[in-house]
Design a protein around this motif. Structure first.
Motif, PDB file in Angstrom:
ATOM      1  N   ALA A   1       0.768  -1.104  -0.033  1.00 46.69           N
ATOM      2  CA  ALA A   1      -0.085   0.169  -0.100  1.00 46.69           C
ATOM      3  C   ALA A   1       0.832   1.206  -0.009  1.00 46.69           C
ATOM      4  O   ALA A   1       0.414   2.207  -0.672  1.00 46.69           O
ATOM      5  N   LEU A   2       1.860   1.393   0.848  1.00 47.58           N
ATOM      6  CA  LEU A   2       2.883   2.313   0.874  1.00 47.58           C
ATOM      7  C   LEU A   2       3.411   2.659  -0.414  1.00 47.58           C
ATOM      8  O   LEU A   2       3.600   3.759  -1.027  1.00 47.58           O
ATOM      9  N   THR A   3       3.944   1.500  -0.880  1.00 43.68           N
ATOM     10  CA  THR A   3       4.572   1.580  -2.311  1.00 43.68           C
ATOM     11  C   THR A   3       3.651   2.264  -3.348  1.00 43.68           C
ATOM     12  O   THR A   3       4.225   3.089  -4.188  1.00 43.68           O
ATOM     13  N   ILE A   4       2.570   1.810  -3.419  1.00 44.59           N
ATOM     14  CA  ILE A   4       1.566   2.393  -4.555  1.00 44.59           C
ATOM     15  C   ILE A   4       1.370   3.737  -4.141  1.00 44.59           C
ATOM     16  O   ILE A   4       1.232   4.667  -5.007  1.00 44.59           O
ATOM     17  N   ASN A   5       1.200   3.959  -2.878  1.00 46.72           N
ATOM     18  CA  ASN A   5       1.114   5.674  -2.683  1.00 46.72           C
ATOM     19  C   ASN A   5       2.336   6.419  -2.937  1.00 46.72           C
ATOM     20  O   ASN A   5       2.132   7.550  -3.472  1.00 46.72           O
ATOM     21  N   LEU A   6       3.194   6.050  -2.591  1.00 47.98           N
ATOM     22  CA  LEU A   6       4.502   6.794  -3.259  1.00 47.98           C
ATOM     23  C   LEU A   6       4.902   6.876  -4.524  1.00 47.98           C
ATOM     24  O   LEU A   6       5.302   8.216  -5.227  1.00 47.98           O
ATOM     25  N   GLU A   7       4.370   5.846  -5.179  1.00 46.92           N
ATOM     26  CA  GLU A   7       4.380   6.080  -6.580  1.00 46.92           C
ATOM     27  C   GLU A   7       3.408   7.122  -7.294  1.00 46.92           C
ATOM     28  O   GLU A   7       3.565   7.970  -8.066  1.00 46.92           O
ATOM     29  N   HIS A   8       2.233   7.048  -6.630  1.00 43.86           N
ATOM     30  CA  HIS A   8       1.305   8.189  -6.977  1.00 43.86           C
ATOM     31  C   HIS A   8       1.726   9.288  -6.473  1.00 43.86           C
ATOM     32  O   HIS A   8       1.494  10.327  -7.306  1.00 43.86           O
ATOM     33  N   ALA A   9       2.399   9.468  -5.344  1.00 44.64           N
ATOM     34  CA  ALA A   9       2.996  10.811  -5.087  1.00 44.64           C
ATOM     35  C   ALA A   9       3.920  11.271  -6.094  1.00 44.64           C
ATOM     36  O   ALA A   9       4.019  12.506  -6.215  1.00 44.64           O
ATOM     37  N   GLY A  10       4.800  10.490  -6.724  1.00 48.56           N
ATOM     38  CA  GLY A  10       5.788  10.776  -7.644  1.00 48.56           C
ATOM     39  C   GLY A  10       5.253  11.255  -8.926  1.00 48.56           C
ATOM     40  O   GLY A  10       5.720  12.434  -9.536  1.00 48.56           O
ATOM     41  N   ASP A  11       4.176  10.646  -9.216  1.00 50.01           N
ATOM     42  CA  ASP A  11       3.489  11.197 -10.379  1.00 50.01           C
ATOM     43  C   ASP A  11       2.906  12.586 -10.232  1.00 50.01           C
ATOM     44  O   ASP A  11       2.829  13.387 -11.106  1.00 50.01           O
ATOM     45  N   ILE A  12       2.156  12.700  -8.973  1.00 48.89           N
ATOM     46  CA  ILE A  12       1.613  14.101  -8.527  1.00 48.89           C
ATOM     47  C   ILE A  12       2.836  15.129  -8.506  1.00 48.89           C
ATOM     48  O   ILE A  12       2.822  16.257  -9.083  1.00 48.89           O
TER      49      ILE A  12
ATOM     50  N   SER B   1      -2.656  32.622 -10.838  1.00 48.05           N
ATOM     51  CA  SER B   1      -3.562  32.150  -9.749  1.00 48.05           C
ATOM     52  C   SER B   1      -3.903  30.642 -10.068  1.00 48.05           C
ATOM     53  O   SER B   1      -4.142  29.964  -9.191  1.00 48.05           O
ATOM     54  N   ALA B   2      -3.854  30.196 -11.421  1.00 46.69           N
ATOM     55  CA  ALA B   2      -4.451  28.969 -11.660  1.00 46.69           C
ATOM     56  C   ALA B   2      -3.325  27.936 -11.114  1.00 46.69           C
ATOM     57  O   ALA B   2      -3.643  26.823 -10.614  1.00 46.69           O
ATOM     58  N   LEU B   3      -2.028  28.371 -11.314  1.00 50.75           N
ATOM     59  CA  LEU B   3      -1.062  27.639 -10.949  1.00 50.75           C
ATOM     60  C   LEU B   3      -1.028  27.334  -9.377  1.00 50.75           C
ATOM     61  O   LEU B   3      -0.729  26.385  -8.806  1.00 50.75           O
ATOM     62  N   HIS B   4      -1.173  28.416  -8.627  1.00 53.12           N
ATOM     63  CA  HIS B   4      -1.229  28.566  -7.298  1.00 53.12           C
ATOM     64  C   HIS B   4      -2.363  27.606  -6.627  1.00 53.12           C
ATOM     65  O   HIS B   4      -2.022  26.700  -5.732  1.00 53.12           O
ATOM     66  N   LEU B   5      -3.393  27.754  -7.358  1.00 54.52           N
ATOM     67  CA  LEU B   5      -4.729  26.881  -7.044  1.00 54.52           C
ATOM     68  C   LEU B   5      -4.400  25.389  -7.076  1.00 54.52           C
ATOM     69  O   LEU B   5      -4.664  24.432  -6.139  1.00 54.52           O
ATOM     70  N   ASP B   6      -3.769  25.351  -8.381  1.00 54.56           N
ATOM     71  CA  ASP B   6      -3.476  23.757  -8.493  1.00 54.56           C
ATOM     72  C   ASP B   6      -2.242  23.291  -7.766  1.00 54.56           C
ATOM     73  O   ASP B   6      -2.476  21.817  -7.196  1.00 54.56           O
ATOM     74  N   VAL B   7      -1.260  23.857  -7.373  1.00 56.13           N
ATOM     75  CA  VAL B   7      -0.317  23.369  -6.614  1.00 56.13           C
ATOM     76  C   VAL B   7      -0.841  23.067  -5.186  1.00 56.13           C
ATOM     77  O   VAL B   7      -0.702  22.097  -4.469  1.00 56.13           O
ATOM     78  N   ILE B   8      -1.801  24.103  -4.356  1.00 58.29           N
ATOM     79  CA  ILE B   8      -2.380  23.844  -3.182  1.00 58.29           C
ATOM     80  C   ILE B   8      -3.182  22.400  -3.212  1.00 58.29           C
ATOM     81  O   ILE B   8      -3.089  21.605  -2.286  1.00 58.29           O
ATOM     82  N   SER B   9      -3.796  22.480  -4.200  1.00 59.69           N
ATOM     83  CA  SER B   9      -4.772  21.058  -4.310  1.00 59.69           C
ATOM     84  C   SER B   9      -3.851  19.830  -4.403  1.00 59.69           C
ATOM     85  O   SER B   9      -4.211  18.961  -3.860  1.00 59.69           O
ATOM     86  N   ASP B  10      -2.916  19.951  -5.294  1.00 56.04           N
ATOM     87  CA  ASP B  10      -2.140  18.782  -5.495  1.00 56.04           C
ATOM     88  C   ASP B  10      -1.237  18.441  -4.167  1.00 56.04           C
ATOM     89  O   ASP B  10      -1.072  17.424  -3.927  1.00 56.04           O
ATOM     90  N   MET B  11      -1.053  19.549  -3.409  1.00 52.41           N
ATOM     91  CA  MET B  11      -0.226  19.159  -2.059  1.00 52.41           C
ATOM     92  C   MET B  11      -1.162  18.620  -1.348  1.00 52.41           C
ATOM     93  O   MET B  11      -0.885  17.914  -0.220  1.00 52.41           O
ATOM     94  N   LYS B  12      -2.512  18.930  -1.117  1.00 54.34           N
ATOM     95  CA  LYS B  12      -3.609  18.234  -0.378  1.00 54.34           C
ATOM     96  C   LYS B  12      -3.579  16.588  -0.696  1.00 54.34           C
ATOM     97  O   LYS B  12      -3.658  16.012   0.133  1.00 54.34           O
ATOM     98  N   ARG B  13      -3.504  16.155  -1.923  1.00 53.87           N
ATOM     99  CA  ARG B  13      -3.607  14.781  -2.425  1.00 53.87           C
ATOM    100  C   ARG B  13      -2.302  14.243  -1.598  1.00 53.87           C
ATOM    101  O   ARG B  13      -2.462  13.163  -1.514  1.00 53.87           O
ATOM    102  N   LEU B  14      -1.064  15.135  -2.003  1.00 53.38           N
ATOM    103  CA  LEU B  14       0.193  14.371  -1.542  1.00 53.38           C
ATOM    104  C   LEU B  14      -0.017  14.343   0.097  1.00 53.38           C
ATOM    105  O   LEU B  14       0.333  13.047   0.393  1.00 53.38           O
ATOM    106  N   ASN B  15      -0.506  15.003   0.783  1.00 50.69           N
ATOM    107  CA  ASN B  15      -0.546  14.996   2.140  1.00 50.69           C
ATOM    108  C   ASN B  15      -1.349  13.670   2.632  1.00 50.69           C
ATOM    109  O   ASN B  15      -1.247  13.003   3.527  1.00 50.69           O
ATOM    110  N   SER B  16      -2.536  13.485   1.707  1.00 50.96           N
ATOM    111  CA  SER B  16      -3.497  12.360   2.156  1.00 50.96           C
ATOM    112  C   SER B  16      -2.679  11.158   1.926  1.00 50.96           C
ATOM    113  O   SER B  16      -2.950   9.958   2.754  1.00 50.96           O
TER     114      SER B  16
END
Length: 560
Positions: free
Chosen positions: A407-418, A507-522
């Protein structure tokens, strides 16, 4: 024909018994034996003694060779120390041959009778593996007894005499036969035990037996070298050095086998004892004579096998030792270490993201995108490694660990993609247009990045130690990060309403980065759930309330 078939079945039982003992010992004490070998690198004498002791337990110099070459492949063992351990392993297998050729046939029924119910009733724990080892020892002693009983009437058959007559002339041919049998049986110990038994029954002459023993030693060296074909240069150097020692010893002693065959019976009348005694003395003298030559052989191996860069430029797995697959607990530990290595790469990618948020560095962006290829490659290797672990041999705790690792391996691979997507957006929307975030935006992104790195490190700690307290804090941090992400998004929208130029441009980049950081944190915080679930605290509302009191969440109104 029936007598020959009985002999072959005895040989097969002998090989199977040595395999069972080796597997049982490694599963019970495999981690401890590896620790002993790993700690013996600071002294040649300690390394030699460790090789003797470990091989005496696992009853296989090949098993020791697999462990040691895997250490060398991971960069955990210097070449000289590894060669000393391999020399000790040769002495250890000779000592075990001496012990097992004692008349212990009376012990075989007791070992099997006690070992079978112990293994069947407790096969999923250490005590069951002890029973497995007792069964293996009992089968070895039973097989030796069967071979002796079967070999007695063989000498009365003309066909048998003709078949073994081919092993009475050519010294090199006899040694080659011994090496071949050691390779086929995957055990030089089994080859030596069979040779001693056949010699005691008069099936083969003492000279032939000595040549077979020398060949069996060569066969174990060839096995070790063949086992490193898929490994890196460091592992192949170690196997090559060990084979060089065995080959040198064989070339020196083979011309004198006729003389030894005439002289040994004067000292030891029993042919079986003569063969085993020769095996012990030969390996002991050879290995002691080779100890001063370790540095010279190590230098020669480095010249013959120089380091070559990986043509694909990808990282290679460091901890996925194929030799550990027969010991599930060790294999899971290796996989966990490799996953932590993936976590280190993801951490480095996150640090690069922080740099790219502040600076328009195209080279850094391209390097970060390439690092995701390393994450994908190691992810595939870990996944394939875990798939090779027998799930049937895992107890409940190991099964849960297997699930946590994948599970952690899959999550880290997804994190790398993000992260790759974040960097690609920064490259296209910021670096290409030479834009910059506003001071307020940078402050917010820096805060989220700092928390993100902290949660990644905390998540790795939870994965490694299964600490309930850290898991509770990690889940609380996840909720706090979610609240911060929402608050910073609203603050950014407020700046847009004020027509702040830099905020409008990014603006668009800022909001996208914040949103992607939230996914990474999850993804990083997901390691808390198995620990909380195992403790029965995942759905405890009182726990959730206590976490909020200890680590108060930042409300949206406070941030706005």
């Amino acid at each position: 024909m029936l007598i020959l078939l009985n002999l072959l079945s005895g040989v097969a039982l002998l090989v199977w018994g040595t395999h069972i003992v080796r597997t049982g010992i490694l599963r019970v004490w495999g981690a401890d034996l590896r620790r002993v070998l790993a700690r013996s690198t600071n002294s040649r004498a300690k390394a030699f003694a460790a090789g003797v002791g470990v091989t005496s337990l696992v009853q296989s110099s090949n098993a020791t060779a697999m462990i040691v070459t895997s250490f060398a492949a991971q960069g955990m063992l210097p070449l000289a120390s590894g060669l000393a351990i391999m020399l000790g392993a040769d002495v250890g297998t000779a000592l075990m041959a001496r012990i097992l050729t004692l008349d212990l046939s009376w012990l075989s029924p007791f070992l099997i009778v006690f070992g079978v119910p112990l293994f069947l009733s407790r096969k999923q724990n250490r005590l069951g593996q002890v029973g497995r080892t007792l069964i293996g020892l009992g089968l070895i002693l039973l097989a030796l007894h069967l071979i002796v009983e079967t070999a007695q009437p063989m000498m009365h058959g003309a066909g048998v005499r003709v078949m073994f007559g081919a092993l009475t002339g050519d010294t090199m041919l006899d040694a080659l036969v011994g090496a071949t049998f050691a390779i086929i049986s995957y055990s030089s110990l089994a080859a030596v035990l069979l040779t001693a038994t056949l010699a005691s029954s008069g099936v083969i002459s003492l000279k032939v037996a000595l040549c077979l023993v020398i060949g069996a030693n060569l066969g174990s060296g060839l096995l070790a070298l063949a086992g490193t074909v898929a490994q890196n240069t460091a592992a192949r150097r170690l196997a090559l050095g060990s084979l060089a020692f065995k080959l040198a010893g064989a070339l020196l002693i083979l011309p004198f086998t006729s003389l030894l065959a005439r002289g040994l019976p004067v000292l030891i009348n029993n042919p079986r004892e003569s063969v085993v005694g020769f095996h012990v003395i030969y390996n002991t003298l050879r290995c002691c004579a080779c100890m001063p030559l370790i540095d010279a052989v190590a230098r020669a191996c480095r010249r013959l096998l120089p380091e070559r860069p990986d043509p694909n430029g990808q990282l290679r797995p460091m901890h996925l030792d194929a030799a550990s697959l027969s010991t599930p607990a060790l294999a899971l530990s290796n996989a966990a270490r490799e996953v932590l290595r993936i976590g280190d790469i993801v951490r480095a990618m996150l640090d690069n993201v922080s740099h790219l948020i502040h600076h328009n560095d195209l080279a850094k962006a391209r390097d970060t995108i390439r690092m995701d290829d390393d994450v994908d490659h190691l992810y595939a290797e870990v996944k394939a490694y875990l798939a090779r672990i027998s799930r049937e041999q895992l107890d409940d705790a190991d099964s849960r660990r297997w699930t946590d690792i994948i599970a952690l391996t899959i999550n880290l691979e997804h994190a790398g993609d993000i992260i790759e997507r974040i960097v690609t957006d920064i490259e296209e929307k910021k670096i290409a247009h030479r834009l910059a975030f506003s001071e307020e935006g940078l402050s917010e992104l820096d805060d989220l990045h700092t928390r993100l790195v902290g949660n990644l490190q905390l998540g790795m700690s939870v994965f490694l130690n299964n600490d309930l307290r850290c898991a509770e804090l990690l889940l609380a941090e996840k909720e706090r990060f979610r609240d911060l992400e929402r608050a910073y998004s609203y603050k950014h929208l407020d700046r847009l309403a004020g027509q702040t130029l830099r905020s409008v441009e990014t603006s668009a980049l800022h909001l996208d980065v914040i949103s992607d950081m939230k996914r990474l944190n999850s993804l990083f915080c997901s390691t808390a759930y198995p620990v909380l679930d195992a403790a029965g605290a995942l759905h405890d509302t009182r726990l959730r309330k206590r976490m909020h009191e200890e680590v108060p969440a930042v409300s949206v109104t406070q941030q706005m």
